[in-house]
Design a protein around this motif. Structure first.
Motif, PDB file in Angstrom:
ATOM      1  N   ILE A 122     -40.711  49.051  41.549  1.00  0.00           N
ATOM      2  CA  ILE A 122     -39.513  48.432  40.963  1.00  0.00           C
ATOM      3  C   ILE A 122     -38.250  48.937  41.664  1.00  0.00           C
ATOM      4  O   ILE A 122     -37.353  48.147  41.978  1.00  0.00           O
ATOM      5  CB  ILE A 122     -39.455  48.684  39.440  1.00  0.00           C
ATOM      6  N   LYS A 123     -38.183  50.222  41.949  1.00  0.00           N
ATOM      7  CA  LYS A 123     -36.986  50.793  42.596  1.00  0.00           C
ATOM      8  C   LYS A 123     -36.839  50.351  44.058  1.00  0.00           C
ATOM      9  O   LYS A 123     -35.745  50.358  44.595  1.00  0.00           O
ATOM     10  CB  LYS A 123     -37.018  52.328  42.524  1.00  0.00           C
ATOM     11  N   ASN A 124     -37.954  50.018  44.694  1.00  0.00           N
ATOM     12  CA  ASN A 124     -37.934  49.631  46.114  1.00  0.00           C
ATOM     13  C   ASN A 124     -38.471  48.212  46.293  1.00  0.00           C
ATOM     14  O   ASN A 124     -39.208  47.933  47.239  1.00  0.00           O
ATOM     15  CB  ASN A 124     -38.769  50.624  46.930  1.00  0.00           C
ATOM     16  N   ARG A 125     -38.071  47.305  45.402  1.00  0.00           N
ATOM     17  CA  ARG A 125     -38.678  45.990  45.281  1.00  0.00           C
ATOM     18  C   ARG A 125     -38.797  45.158  46.563  1.00  0.00           C
ATOM     19  O   ARG A 125     -39.885  44.718  46.869  1.00  0.00           O
ATOM     20  CB  ARG A 125     -37.940  45.184  44.196  1.00  0.00           C
ATOM     21  N   PRO A 126     -37.780  44.914  47.351  1.00  0.00           N
ATOM     22  CA  PRO A 126     -38.023  43.991  48.468  1.00  0.00           C
ATOM     23  C   PRO A 126     -38.976  44.548  49.520  1.00  0.00           C
ATOM     24  O   PRO A 126     -39.699  43.805  50.166  1.00  0.00           O
ATOM     25  CB  PRO A 126     -36.638  43.747  49.061  1.00  0.00           C
TER      26      PRO A 126
END
Length: 189
Positions: A122-126
């Motif tokens: 979620i914190k590093n989504r792309p």
């Protein structure tokens, strides 16, 4: 709490893949009949040859292109490739060792903590993706150094990159991101 640099992470290189050319046509049947530690695969049009020291396996095509896998360092890959060229030379081919290139390095590393994969994704989504139905690891791609990191919840990571330096850089880049998403240690009673 900041990431501590007290303990250096051990990055263990498990596989180095390299390619090179011998600049001459190779008769695969001759290699299969006269060479040692070979497996001839005529349906694919290649010969597999194994060396014991350094421990590598080479895929040899009649065009003279050779792919070496199984080395544990870039130097071992080059040494194995040169020894392989020498073996082919002794079989009577006019071999000239050229165009050596390390194309892939696979390494493993173990973090000193477990990781919450959902939070990390979620914190590093792309850049990060996690599909627990397909694979137990989250995938993190670093485009500018062409490295891919597989992150497991236990803290183990698998790094694939074009060379050893890029693999080390990928581990340095991902450590702070993983440290943010570490699992809290259970309290002992």
């Amino acid at each position: 709490m900041e990431p501590s640099n007290d303990d250096a992470l051990d990055i263990i290189i498990t596989n180095v893949v390299a390619t090179f050319r011998v600049r001459c046509h190779l008769n695969l049947r001759t290699i299969a009949l006269e060479g040692t530690n070979v497996i001839y695969k005529p349906e694919i049009g290649k010969v597999l040859m194994k060396l014991r020291k350094p421990k590598i396996t080479a895929s040899i095509w009649s065009s003279g292109k050779i792919i070496c896998t199984g080395a544990t360092s870039e130097d071992d890959a080059k040494l194995g490739a040169r020894r392989l060229a020498r073996v082919l030379q002794k079989l009577g081919f006019k071999v000239r060792f050229s165009a050596f290139k390390v194309v892939n390095v696979l390494a493993v590393c173990s973090m000193p903590f477990a990781i919450q994969l959902v939070d990390f994704t979620i914190k590093n989504r792309p850049i990060a993706s996690y599909e627990p139905e397909l694979h137990p690891a989250a995938t993190y791609r670093i485009k500018h150094i062409k490295a891919t990191v597989q992150v497991f919840s236990t803290g183990s990571i698998t790094v694939t990159g074009p060379n050893v330096q890029n693999v080390a850089t990928a581990v340095e880049q991902i450590y702070p991101l993983l440290f943010e998403c570490r699992k809290p240690k259970p309290l002992c009673k």
